[in-house]
Design a protein around this motif. Structure first.
Motif, short mmCIF file in Angstrom:
data_model
loop_
_atom_site.label_atom_id
_atom_site.label_comp_id
_atom_site.label_asym_id
_atom_site.label_seq_id
_atom_site.Cartn_x
_atom_site.Cartn_y
_atom_site.Cartn_z
N LEU A 46 0.80 -1.23 0.00
CA LEU A 46 0.00 0.00 0.00
C LEU A 46 0.83 1.28 0.00
O LEU A 46 0.28 2.37 -0.12
N GLY A 47 2.13 1.13 0.16
CA GLY A 47 2.99 2.32 0.13
C GLY A 47 3.41 2.76 1.52
O GLY A 47 2.79 2.40 2.53
N PRO A 48 4.50 3.54 1.60
CA PRO A 48 4.99 4.03 2.89
C PRO A 48 3.95 4.92 3.57
O PRO A 48 3.17 5.59 2.92
N GLY A 49 3.98 4.89 4.89
CA GLY A 49 3.04 5.72 5.64
C GLY A 49 1.70 5.08 5.85
O GLY A 49 0.78 5.71 6.40
N THR A 50 1.51 3.82 5.41
CA THR A 50 0.23 3.13 5.61
C THR A 50 -0.04 2.97 7.10
O THR A 50 0.85 2.63 7.88
N ARG A 51 -1.28 3.22 7.49
CA ARG A 51 -1.67 3.12 8.90
C ARG A 51 -2.31 1.77 9.19
O ARG A 51 -2.88 1.15 8.29
N PRO A 52 -2.27 1.29 10.42
CA PRO A 52 -2.87 0.00 10.78
C PRO A 52 -4.34 -0.10 10.43
O PRO A 52 -4.83 -1.17 10.05
N GLU A 53 -5.07 1.02 10.51
CA GLU A 53 -6.52 0.99 10.25
C GLU A 53 -6.85 0.82 8.77
O GLU A 53 -8.01 0.60 8.40
N GLU A 54 -5.85 0.94 7.90
CA GLU A 54 -6.08 0.75 6.47
C GLU A 54 -6.01 -0.72 6.04
O GLU A 54 -6.27 -1.06 4.90
N VAL A 55 -5.66 -1.59 6.97
CA VAL A 55 -5.54 -3.01 6.69
C VAL A 55 -6.92 -3.66 6.72
O VAL A 55 -7.72 -3.41 7.62
N TYR A 88 -4.75 -6.29 16.88
CA TYR A 88 -5.96 -5.61 16.40
C TYR A 88 -7.08 -5.60 17.44
O TYR A 88 -7.94 -4.71 17.43
N ARG A 89 -7.08 -6.56 18.35
CA ARG A 89 -8.02 -6.49 19.47
C ARG A 89 -7.70 -5.29 20.35
O ARG A 89 -8.60 -4.61 20.86
N TYR A 90 -6.41 -5.05 20.52
CA TYR A 90 -5.99 -3.87 21.29
C TYR A 90 -6.42 -2.59 20.59
O TYR A 90 -6.97 -1.67 21.22
N LEU A 91 -6.19 -2.51 19.27
CA LEU A 91 -6.56 -1.31 18.53
C LEU A 91 -8.08 -1.10 18.55
O LEU A 91 -8.56 0.05 18.64
N LEU A 92 -8.85 -2.19 18.49
CA LEU A 92 -10.30 -2.09 18.54
C LEU A 92 -10.75 -1.58 19.90
O LEU A 92 -11.63 -0.71 20.00
N ARG A 93 -10.14 -2.09 20.94
CA ARG A 93 -10.46 -1.64 22.29
C ARG A 93 -10.16 -0.16 22.48
O ARG A 93 -10.88 0.56 23.17
N GLU A 94 -9.07 0.31 21.87
CA GLU A 94 -8.67 1.71 22.01
C GLU A 94 -9.42 2.63 21.05
O GLU A 94 -9.21 3.84 21.08
N GLY A 95 -10.26 2.06 20.21
CA GLY A 95 -11.02 2.86 19.27
C GLY A 95 -10.24 3.34 18.07
O GLY A 95 -10.66 4.25 17.35
N ARG A 96 -9.10 2.71 17.79
CA ARG A 96 -8.28 3.13 16.66
C ARG A 96 -8.74 2.47 15.36
O ARG A 96 -8.38 2.94 14.27
N VAL A 97 -9.45 1.37 15.47
CA VAL A 97 -10.05 0.73 14.29
C VAL A 97 -11.51 0.44 14.60
O VAL A 97 -11.90 0.30 15.77
N GLU A 98 -12.33 0.35 13.57
CA GLU A 98 -13.76 0.09 13.76
C GLU A 98 -14.08 -1.40 13.73
O GLU A 98 -15.05 -1.84 14.34
N ILE A 99 -13.28 -2.18 13.01
CA ILE A 99 -13.47 -3.63 12.97
C ILE A 99 -12.11 -4.31 13.08
O ILE A 99 -11.08 -3.70 12.78
N ASN A 100 -12.14 -5.56 13.53
CA ASN A 100 -10.92 -6.33 13.62
C ASN A 100 -10.79 -7.17 12.35
O ASN A 100 -11.53 -8.14 12.16
N PRO A 101 -9.86 -6.84 11.45
CA PRO A 101 -9.76 -7.55 10.16
C PRO A 101 -9.25 -8.98 10.30
O PRO A 101 -9.32 -9.76 9.36
#
Length: 321
Positions: A46-55, A88-101
């Motif tokens: 996806l290119g440099p600078g891709t964020r975890p929520e884009e996965v 990704y469970r951690y990111l979901l808990r912290e509200g950084r992602v909306e779904i766990n891919p």
């Protein structure tokens, strides 16, 4: 290189694992190593600078396919998938992602491999091989403790003097996930430890820091390492001409296998090994054909060995009334 957003997320995740989950250092390193590999792969797509929520789930599956192309072991791929799930469970808990891919991505089917173990007579060769020198007394105590308690090598070298109670015949062990358990010691292991503490450890301690708390010391009087244990075991295995490819973990396998072969309850062995899940212990329920045959003859009311006089063959037959 990993982009700033991904790097920041991994740093926050590491802090969470240390502060709230209290994970072991080796687990932390394994998680971060696997996640950094994933981050590099994601950015290559996806290119440099891709964020975890884009996965998304598709990218996760592409990553697993890429690992297959690299001919990674299924166990390694499963471990990396676990790291992604926890992350990704951690990111979901912290509200950084909306779904766990990762949630609906299945782990690869694992190959069931029986743990390697030695027959009792070969174990005895190793246990009785060390000479009555300071290092030999230590090695004898090492092997007897491993075989008596079924410890992992990391648990063994982490033991301190205060963890051992030779009067009660038990040791306090801190296992995976920082879970504590009490492991029993048999009379022979207790005797070996007493001998080491009386005649071996004082000599080794005099070569280093007298205040060292470690139970097992190396030749310089410092805490013995897992690598040191493996090297010493390799030395005795070659010297005694025991079956090749024996590791400290083999003694743990022997502990579990020999206990079960002699009638120990599976759940008791689970507790002794420090397994969180019974399924981890069930791998030790393998039996040799000869042991299976002996159990059958002993347990079945209508089975016994009959020798055919005309051929001299010994086979298993159903006894007819």
């Amino acid at each position: 290189m990993i982009g700033r957003e991904f790097q920041r997320a991994l740093e926050d995740f590491a802090s969470y694992l240390i502060a709230e989950k209290n994970v072991a250092p080796r687990t932390l390193i394994a998680y971060l190593t696997d996640l950094k590999q994933f981050a590099v792969y994601v950015q290559s797509i996806l290119g440099p600078g891709t964020r975890p929520e884009e996965v998304d789930r598709t990218l996760i599956r592409r990553f697993l396919g890429w690992l297959n192309v690299l001919q990674e072991k299924k166990s390694s791929i499963a471990r990396k998938l676990v790291a992604l799930r926890v992350f990704y469970r951690y990111l979901l808990r912290e509200g950084r992602v909306e779904i766990n891919p990762v949630e609906l991505v299945r782990s690869p089917r694992q190959e069931k491999r029986l743990p390697k173990y030695l027959p009792y007579n070969e174990i005895v060769k190793i246990l009785e091989a060390p000479p009555p020198t300071p290092l030999g007394l230590r090695d004898r105590a090492l092997w007897e403790t491993l075989y008596a308690s079924g410890l992992r090598v990391g648990e063994l070298v982490s033991l301190n003097l205060e963890d051992v109670d030779l009067i009660r015949g038990e040791i306090r062990v801190k296992g995976k996930g920082q879970r504590e358990r009490l492991a029993p010691l048999g009379k022979i292991a207790i005797a070996a430890l007493k001998d080491y503490l009386a005649r071996g450890r004082p000599v080794l301690a005099a070569r280093g820091n007298q205040k060292e708390k470690a139970l097992f010391l190396n030749h310089r009087g410092r805490r013995l390492t897992s690598r040191g244990v493996r090297e010493r075991l390799d030395y005795y295995v070659k010297r005694m001409a025991v079956t090749a490819d024996v590791s400290p973990h083999t003694l743990r396998h022997c502990f579990a296998t020999h206990m079960l072969e002699r009638g120990a309850d599976l759940r008791v062995v689970q507790e002794l090994l420090g397994h969180a899940r019974l399924s981890s212990t069930q791998v030790y329920t393998h039996v040799t054909p000869e042991h299976l045959r002996q159990i059958y003859q002993k347990a079945h009311p209508r089975a016994r060995e009959v020798t055919r006089k005309e051929t001299g063959e010994t086979r298993l037959y159903i006894e007819q009334e």
